[in-house]
Scaffold this motif. Structure first.
Motif, PDB file in Angstrom:
ATOM      1  N   ILE A  82       0.863  -1.186   0.000  1.00  0.00           N
ATOM      2  CA  ILE A  82       0.000   0.000   0.000  1.00  0.00           C
ATOM      3  C   ILE A  82       0.896   1.230   0.000  1.00  0.00           C
ATOM      4  O   ILE A  82       1.675   1.439   0.936  1.00  0.00           O
ATOM      5  N   THR A  83       0.774   2.030  -1.019  1.00  0.00           N
ATOM      6  CA  THR A  83       1.639   3.189  -1.170  1.00  0.00           C
ATOM      7  C   THR A  83       1.295   4.270  -0.146  1.00  0.00           C
ATOM      8  O   THR A  83       0.173   4.325   0.364  1.00  0.00           O
ATOM      9  N   PRO A  84       2.262   5.152   0.166  1.00  0.00           N
ATOM     10  CA  PRO A  84       1.978   6.247   1.098  1.00  0.00           C
ATOM     11  C   PRO A  84       0.799   7.111   0.659  1.00  0.00           C
ATOM     12  O   PRO A  84       0.044   7.594   1.506  1.00  0.00           O
ATOM     13  N   SER A  85       0.632   7.300  -0.649  1.00  0.00           N
ATOM     14  CA  SER A  85      -0.474   8.136  -1.124  1.00  0.00           C
ATOM     15  C   SER A  85      -1.822   7.505  -0.803  1.00  0.00           C
ATOM     16  O   SER A  85      -2.788   8.196  -0.470  1.00  0.00           O
ATOM     17  N   VAL A  86      -1.918   6.172  -0.885  1.00  0.00           N
ATOM     18  CA  VAL A  86      -3.165   5.494  -0.532  1.00  0.00           C
ATOM     19  C   VAL A  86      -3.409   5.584   0.971  1.00  0.00           C
ATOM     20  O   VAL A  86      -4.540   5.793   1.416  1.00  0.00           O
ATOM     21  N   HIS A  87      -2.351   5.466   1.770  1.00  0.00           N
ATOM     22  CA  HIS A  87      -2.498   5.660   3.212  1.00  0.00           C
ATOM     23  C   HIS A  87      -3.020   7.065   3.518  1.00  0.00           C
ATOM     24  O   HIS A  87      -3.889   7.232   4.382  1.00  0.00           O
ATOM     25  N   ARG A  88      -2.496   8.070   2.809  1.00  0.00           N
ATOM     26  CA  ARG A  88      -2.957   9.448   3.047  1.00  0.00           C
ATOM     27  C   ARG A  88      -4.421   9.593   2.673  1.00  0.00           C
ATOM     28  O   ARG A  88      -5.177  10.310   3.342  1.00  0.00           O
ATOM     29  N   LEU A  89      -4.829   8.922   1.592  1.00  0.00           N
ATOM     30  CA  LEU A  89      -6.236   8.963   1.188  1.00  0.00           C
ATOM     31  C   LEU A  89      -7.130   8.398   2.277  1.00  0.00           C
ATOM     32  O   LEU A  89      -8.163   8.988   2.616  1.00  0.00           O
ATOM     33  N   LEU A  90      -6.731   7.268   2.864  1.00  0.00           N
ATOM     34  CA  LEU A  90      -7.514   6.675   3.941  1.00  0.00           C
ATOM     35  C   LEU A  90      -7.560   7.589   5.160  1.00  0.00           C
ATOM     36  O   LEU A  90      -8.598   7.701   5.829  1.00  0.00           O
ATOM     37  N   ARG A  92      -7.583  10.781   5.176  1.00  0.00           N
ATOM     38  CA  ARG A  92      -8.488  11.897   4.906  1.00  0.00           C
ATOM     39  C   ARG A  92      -9.947  11.457   4.813  1.00  0.00           C
ATOM     40  O   ARG A  92     -10.844  12.280   4.805  1.00  0.00           O
ATOM     41  N   LEU A  93     -10.173  10.158   4.751  1.00  0.00           N
ATOM     42  CA  LEU A  93     -11.533   9.624   4.716  1.00  0.00           C
ATOM     43  C   LEU A  93     -11.857   8.896   6.021  1.00  0.00           C
ATOM     44  O   LEU A  93     -12.570   7.895   6.032  1.00  0.00           O
ATOM     45  N   SER A  94     -11.350   9.433   7.099  1.00  0.00           N
ATOM     46  CA  SER A  94     -11.477   8.761   8.395  1.00  0.00           C
ATOM     47  C   SER A  94     -12.917   8.656   8.874  1.00  0.00           C
ATOM     48  O   SER A  94     -13.227   7.841   9.739  1.00  0.00           O
ATOM     49  N   GLY A  95     -13.827   9.478   8.340  1.00  0.00           N
ATOM     50  CA  GLY A  95     -15.226   9.415   8.731  1.00  0.00           C
ATOM     51  C   GLY A  95     -16.087   8.635   7.764  1.00  0.00           C
ATOM     52  O   GLY A  95     -17.316   8.632   7.896  1.00  0.00           O
ATOM     53  N   THR A  96     -15.470   7.959   6.800  1.00  0.00           N
ATOM     54  CA  THR A  96     -16.187   7.217   5.762  1.00  0.00           C
ATOM     55  C   THR A  96     -15.705   5.771   5.744  1.00  0.00           C
ATOM     56  O   THR A  96     -14.502   5.529   5.824  1.00  0.00           O
ATOM     57  N   PRO A  97     -16.607   4.781   5.640  1.00  0.00           N
ATOM     58  CA  PRO A  97     -16.157   3.386   5.569  1.00  0.00           C
ATOM     59  C   PRO A  97     -15.328   3.134   4.308  1.00  0.00           C
ATOM     60  O   PRO A  97     -15.808   3.310   3.179  1.00  0.00           O
ATOM     61  N   VAL A  98     -14.085   2.724   4.496  1.00  0.00           N
ATOM     62  CA  VAL A  98     -13.164   2.480   3.380  1.00  0.00           C
ATOM     63  C   VAL A  98     -12.377   1.207   3.656  1.00  0.00           C
ATOM     64  O   VAL A  98     -11.933   0.965   4.782  1.00  0.00           O
ATOM     65  N   ALA A  99     -12.197   0.384   2.619  1.00  0.00           N
ATOM     66  CA  ALA A  99     -11.366  -0.810   2.714  1.00  0.00           C
ATOM     67  C   ALA A  99     -10.512  -0.907   1.459  1.00  0.00           C
ATOM     68  O   ALA A  99     -10.934  -0.488   0.374  1.00  0.00           O
ATOM     69  N   VAL A 100      -9.315  -1.453   1.599  1.00  0.00           N
ATOM     70  CA  VAL A 100      -8.401  -1.627   0.473  1.00  0.00           C
ATOM     71  C   VAL A 100      -8.105  -3.106   0.298  1.00  0.00           C
ATOM     72  O   VAL A 100      -7.707  -3.784   1.258  1.00  0.00           O
ATOM     73  N   SER A 101      -8.316  -3.611  -0.909  1.00  0.00           N
ATOM     74  CA  SER A 101      -8.044  -5.011  -1.226  1.00  0.00           C
ATOM     75  C   SER A 101      -7.056  -5.101  -2.379  1.00  0.00           C
ATOM     76  O   SER A 101      -6.861  -4.132  -3.125  1.00  0.00           O
ATOM     77  N   ASP A 102      -6.441  -6.277  -2.522  1.00  0.00           N
ATOM     78  CA  ASP A 102      -5.553  -6.475  -3.658  1.00  0.00           C
ATOM     79  C   ASP A 102      -6.351  -6.984  -4.856  1.00  0.00           C
ATOM     80  O   ASP A 102      -7.591  -7.022  -4.826  1.00  0.00           O
ATOM     81  N   ALA A 103      -5.665  -7.400  -5.909  1.00  0.00           N
ATOM     82  CA  ALA A 103      -6.332  -7.806  -7.144  1.00  0.00           C
ATOM     83  C   ALA A 103      -7.138  -9.088  -6.997  1.00  0.00           C
ATOM     84  O   ALA A 103      -7.939  -9.421  -7.869  1.00  0.00           O
ATOM     85  N   THR A 104      -6.938  -9.834  -5.896  1.00  0.00           N
ATOM     86  CA  THR A 104      -7.699 -11.058  -5.660  1.00  0.00           C
ATOM     87  C   THR A 104      -8.874 -10.820  -4.715  1.00  0.00           C
ATOM     88  O   THR A 104      -9.526 -11.768  -4.296  1.00  0.00           O
ATOM     89  N   TRP A 105      -9.134  -9.586  -4.346  1.00  0.00           N
ATOM     90  CA  TRP A 105     -10.157  -9.195  -3.389  1.00  0.00           C
ATOM     91  C   TRP A 105      -9.837  -9.703  -1.974  1.00  0.00           C
ATOM     92  O   TRP A 105     -10.730  -9.997  -1.193  1.00  0.00           O
ATOM     93  N   THR A 106      -8.535  -9.776  -1.663  1.00  0.00           N
ATOM     94  CA  THR A 106      -8.110 -10.074  -0.304  1.00  0.00           C
ATOM     95  C   THR A 106      -7.906  -8.760   0.438  1.00  0.00           C
ATOM     96  O   THR A 106      -7.169  -7.892  -0.028  1.00  0.00           O
ATOM     97  N   LEU A 107      -8.567  -8.618   1.568  1.00  0.00           N
ATOM     98  CA  LEU A 107      -8.530  -7.378   2.335  1.00  0.00           C
ATOM     99  C   LEU A 107      -7.120  -7.119   2.865  1.00  0.00           C
ATOM    100  O   LEU A 107      -6.520  -7.971   3.515  1.00  0.00           O
ATOM    101  N   LEU A 108      -6.608  -5.917   2.600  1.00  0.00           N
ATOM    102  CA  LEU A 108      -5.283  -5.529   3.076  1.00  0.00           C
ATOM    103  C   LEU A 108      -5.366  -4.591   4.268  1.00  0.00           C
ATOM    104  O   LEU A 108      -4.631  -4.736   5.242  1.00  0.00           O
ATOM    105  N   THR A 109      -6.238  -3.606   4.188  1.00  0.00           N
ATOM    106  CA  THR A 109      -6.399  -2.664   5.295  1.00  0.00           C
ATOM    107  C   THR A 109      -7.790  -2.052   5.226  1.00  0.00           C
ATOM    108  O   THR A 109      -8.482  -2.144   4.199  1.00  0.00           O
ATOM    109  N   TYR A 110      -8.189  -1.411   6.314  1.00  0.00           N
ATOM    110  CA  TYR A 110      -9.531  -0.843   6.422  1.00  0.00           C
ATOM    111  C   TYR A 110      -9.509   0.176   7.551  1.00  0.00           C
ATOM    112  O   TYR A 110      -8.551   0.236   8.347  1.00  0.00           O
ATOM    113  N   ASN A 111     -10.555   0.996   7.613  1.00  0.00           N
ATOM    114  CA  ASN A 111     -10.645   1.929   8.737  1.00  0.00           C
ATOM    115  C   ASN A 111     -11.755   1.497   9.686  1.00  0.00           C
ATOM    116  O   ASN A 111     -12.507   0.552   9.407  1.00  0.00           O
TER     117      ASN A 111
END
Length: 261
Positions: A82-90, A92-111
Motif C-alpha cells: 500500500i503506497t503512502p499516497s493510498v495511506h494518506r487517502l484513507l 483523509r476519509l477517516s469518517g467514511t467506511p473504506v477498505a483496500v483489497s488487492d487484485a484477488t479481493w483479499t482485504l489488506l487494510t480498512y478503517n
C-alpha cells in the motif's frame, strides 16, 4: 497515524504488540515470538502484513524482507504494498467506511467505520480475509443483502476477476492456493471456474446492508482501482439528508461498540 485511539500514556512511542497484531492480522503470541527471536522464519505473507501495518516505505519494506531472508515479491505476483499516497487517502476519509483489497479481493487494510459497518475484520483469519471466499464459501457471514439474480451475477464477476488475476500474476503461489481452496470448498465456485463463466464487477453500485444494531442501510459503494498497483479501494457513502446517512453517521461515531436503543 494508524487510526487507533491513543489509549492513555505510553511508556514508549509506537504501537503496542496487541495493536500491531490487530493491524497485521496475526496473533499477539506470534508478534511476541518474532520480537524474542523464537520465530526465526516468518513467511512472506507475515512480513508483508507487518510492513503494511507499520506503513513502511518501499526501501524499508525491501529491507524487512532481506532481514527475514526472503526475496521481495516480483512483478509476476499480486501487488500487496500500500503506497503512502493510498495511506494518506484513507487518513483523509477517516469518517467514511473504506477498505483496500488487492487484485484477488483479499482485504489488506480498512478503517474503523468500515469495521463498524461490515463487521470487525480483525477477527477474520486466513481465507476469510478474501472477498471471493466470504461470498462463495461463507455467504451467511456477509451483511449485504442481494436478490438471487443479482447474487448470481455478483458471484460470476468475482470469479471472473480472480481468473483475470491468475493470468496477470502467474507466479503467485498464494493465489494458486486460494483458487485450489475455493475449488475444493465451494461447488458454486467450481461450477463457475470450470465453465469459464465471465462477469464484470461494477465500479459503482447500490448495496443494502443489514446491520445487527443500526438496521438496514442502503449505500453507494464505489470501487476505485489504483493504477500501477492493482489495489481496489472500496468506499461506502450515503446520500446527504437521508435516514441512511444518519444511521451511517451514528455507526461512524460509535465505531464497533454495541449500539444502545
Amino acid at each position: 497515524a494508524a487510526g487507533l485511539p491513543a489509549g492513555g500514556r505510553r511508556r514508549a512511542a509506537g504501537l503496542r504488540r496487541e495493536e500491531l497484531a490487530m493491524l497485521a492480522g496475526i496473533s499477539v503470541d506470534y508478534v511476541t515470538r518474532l520480537e524474542q527471536g523464537r520465530a526465526s522464519s516468518p513467511s512472506a505473507q507475515v512480513v508483508e502484513a507487518l510492513a503494511r501495518a507499520l506503513r513502511l516505505s518501499e526501501t524499508e519494506r525491501a529491507h524487512l524482507f532481506r532481514l527475514a531472508g526472503l526475496v521481495l515479491p516480483g512483478p509476476d505476483t499480486v501487488p500487496r504494498y500500500i503506497t503512502p499516497s493510498v495511506h494518506r487517502l484513507l487518513d483523509r476519509l477517516s469518517g467514511t467506511p473504506v477498505a483496500v483489497s488487492d487484485a484477488t479481493w483479499t482485504l489488506l487494510t480498512y478503517n474503523q467505520p468500515y469495521a463498524a459497518l461490515m463487521g470487525d475484520p480483525s477477527e477474520w483469519r486466513g481465507n476469510q480475509r478474501n472477498g471471493v471466499w466470504r461470498n462463495l464459501v461463507e455467504p451467511r457471514a456477509s451483511r449485504v443483502r442481494q436478490a438471487p439474480e443479482a447474487r448470481r451475477a455478483f458471484e460470476a464477476a468475482l470469479v471472473s476477476d480472480l481468473r483475470t488475476a491468475t493470468a496477470r500474476y502467474p507466479a503467485d503461489r498464494r493465489l494458486r492456493q486460494l483458487v485450489a481452496d475455493l475449488h475444493a470448498s465451494s461447488p458454486r465456485f467450481a461450477e463457475l471456474w470450470d465453465s469459464g463463466a465471465v462477469g464484470r464487477h461494477q465500479a459503482t453500485e447500490r448495496k443494502t446492508i443489514d446491520h445487527p444494531q443500526a438496521g438496514t442501510l442502503t449505500l453507494d459503494c464505489d470501487v476505485l482501482t489504483v493504477r500501477g498497483s492493482d489495489l481496489r479501494i472500496m468506499i461506502y457513502t450515503a446520500e446527504p439528508g437521508t435516514e441512511d446517512a444518519e444511521r451511517l453517521a451514528l455507526l461512524t461515531v460509535l465505531g464497533t461498540q454495541a449500539l444502545i436503543g
